[in-house]
Design an enzyme around this catalytic site. Sequence first.
Site, short mmCIF file in Angstrom:
data_model
loop_
_atom_site.label_atom_id
_atom_site.label_comp_id
_atom_site.label_asym_id
_atom_site.label_seq_id
_atom_site.Cartn_x
_atom_site.Cartn_y
_atom_site.Cartn_z
N GLY A 13 0.81 -1.21 0.00
CA GLY A 13 0.00 0.00 0.00
C GLY A 13 0.84 1.26 0.00
O GLY A 13 0.58 2.21 -0.75
N LYS A 14 1.88 1.29 0.83
CA LYS A 14 2.76 2.46 0.86
C LYS A 14 3.51 2.60 -0.45
O LYS A 14 3.64 3.70 -0.99
CB LYS A 14 3.75 2.36 2.02
CG LYS A 14 3.13 2.62 3.37
CD LYS A 14 4.17 2.57 4.46
CE LYS A 14 3.55 2.83 5.81
NZ LYS A 14 4.56 2.83 6.88
N ASP A 72 7.91 6.79 8.44
CA ASP A 72 7.43 6.26 9.70
C ASP A 72 6.03 6.81 9.87
O ASP A 72 5.78 7.97 9.53
CB ASP A 72 8.33 6.66 10.88
CG ASP A 72 8.04 5.84 12.13
OD1 ASP A 72 7.81 4.63 11.99
OD2 ASP A 72 8.04 6.41 13.22
N SER A 73 5.13 6.01 10.31
CA SER A 73 3.76 6.47 10.46
C SER A 73 3.13 5.79 11.67
O SER A 73 3.66 4.84 12.22
CB SER A 73 2.96 6.15 9.19
OG SER A 73 2.92 4.75 8.97
#
Length: 111
Positions: A13-14, A72-73
């Site tokens: 997805g990213k 980073d999430s």
Amino acid sequence: MDLCLFAATTSHGKLRDFRAAAQAHSVEIEPLPNLDEIAAPAEEGETFTANATMKAIYYSRFARGALVLADDSGLEVDALGGAPGVRSARFAADAGMVDSPDANDNTDVLE
């Protein structure tokens, strides 16, 4: 494409989102080769920016001469005073929980 960047992520997805955003700028995004064989660094930063910067620097050692991006999430919930924040991926483990009986970790099972 004019430029290729490696993304230090295994998230489909990213990768899809990075590619869509980069395409408008003639930039190609590819996953970092052999990422699954590279030990992940400790994420000890106090902010998302600190962790993303540390990961980009760390993974760039495995792609000499190439440009590597990392991110980073996580979730910052107002009702939890901004938690879990940078601990999002480890929040359930910190509390002794797991996602599902068949999950080996506390990450999203579906992409």
